[in-house]
Design an enzyme around this catalytic site. Structure first.
Site, short mmCIF file in Angstrom:
data_model
loop_
_atom_site.label_atom_id
_atom_site.label_comp_id
_atom_site.label_asym_id
_atom_site.label_seq_id
_atom_site.Cartn_x
_atom_site.Cartn_y
_atom_site.Cartn_z
N GLN A 1 -8.50 40.43 -19.95
CA GLN A 1 -9.44 40.51 -21.24
C GLN A 1 -10.32 41.62 -20.72
O GLN A 1 -11.36 41.99 -21.91
CB GLN A 1 -10.34 39.26 -20.94
CG GLN A 1 -9.60 38.04 -21.49
CD GLN A 1 -10.48 36.91 -21.43
OE1 GLN A 1 -10.83 36.30 -20.50
NE2 GLN A 1 -11.14 36.57 -22.74
N CYS B 1 -13.15 31.31 -26.53
CA CYS B 1 -12.35 32.31 -25.78
C CYS B 1 -13.43 33.48 -26.10
O CYS B 1 -13.91 33.95 -26.92
CB CYS B 1 -11.00 32.73 -26.25
SG CYS B 1 -10.38 33.99 -25.09
N LEU B 2 -13.77 34.29 -24.78
CA LEU B 2 -14.78 35.53 -24.93
C LEU B 2 -13.94 36.50 -25.93
O LEU B 2 -14.45 37.26 -26.33
CB LEU B 2 -15.06 35.84 -23.63
CG LEU B 2 -16.01 35.03 -22.97
CD1 LEU B 2 -16.47 35.50 -21.42
CD2 LEU B 2 -17.22 34.77 -23.86
N HIS C 1 -4.02 33.17 -19.87
CA HIS C 1 -4.42 34.47 -20.22
C HIS C 1 -3.53 35.65 -19.01
O HIS C 1 -3.06 36.88 -19.58
CB HIS C 1 -5.91 34.81 -19.87
CG HIS C 1 -6.81 34.57 -21.09
ND1 HIS C 1 -6.64 35.44 -22.03
CD2 HIS C 1 -7.68 34.01 -21.09
CE1 HIS C 1 -7.53 35.17 -22.82
NE2 HIS C 1 -8.31 34.31 -22.44
ZN LIG Z 1 -9.98 33.27 -23.21
#
Ligand SMILES: [Zn+2]
Length: 191
Positions: free
Chosen positions: A48, A92-93, A138
């Protein structure tokens, strides 16, 4: 360091195992924790922030004052899943503002290395178990939209369209989201 949003290709990269916990990895962990708290998340995975190795940071209360609930996990694996599947709301960010029900195992046994390189094992239930499963996904390039089912996906479509439009706009402006050059193995779910 910056959190990238869907459909940034870094989110679809399979992260590699960490070979050595050096100063770079330690610094990245500290920065990821800070970013996670700033965005009020419970967890953040290296892809991410466009890092392609297997590291996740979590705090099951999302509270920087609860350092006892803070976990930095390197090369984590789920050794056991049990207790059946629970359908509950998840966010989720990398998908700001999107929340949908996702089925996750109630209980997981996880194994990982901490920042000192010590092997650890943890048994978690309910929300912490959900966070572990989300973050470990992820590292495989799997996102919560992959686990929503067709109804959840249908309900998310407007948000997903907006993320794609924002991404295309940034690309056109030459304002390329960071880390794009490093992204390999891009896979589209929603084509
Ligand atoms: Zn996430």
């Amino acid at each position: 360091m910056k959190i990238v949003n869907y459909p940034h290709p870094a989110l679809r990269v399979k992260a590699k195992p960490v070979a050595a916990i050096d100063a770079g990895v330690q610094k990245a962990a500290a920065e990821m924790l800070e970013l996670m708290y700033r965005h009020e998340g419970l967890g953040l995975a290296a892809p991410q922030v466009t890092l392609d190795y297997q590291m996740i940071v979590m705090n099951f209360a999302g509270d920087p004052d609860r350092e006892d609930l803070e976990v930095v996990a390197i090369n984590p694996v789920i050794a056991e899943k049990k207790g059946g599947l629970i359908n509950d709301r998840e966010g989720c960010l990398s998908f700001p503002g999107l929340y949908q029900n996702v089925r996750r195992y109630k209980t997981v046994v996880v194994k990982y290395f901490d920042l000192k390189g010590e092997e650890r094992e943890m048994v978690c239930h309910d929300l912490p178990a959900r966070v572990w499963q989300h973050e470990i996904d992820h590292l495989q390039g799997e996102l919560f939209i992959d686990r929503m089912g067709s109804l959840g996906l249908h309900r998310s479509q407007r948000d997903l369209d907006k993320y794609v439009a924002d991404f295309e706009k940034a690309k056109k402006k030459g304002d390329l989201p960071p880390g794009l050059e490093a992204a390999v193995g891009v896979r589209h779910v929603l084509s």
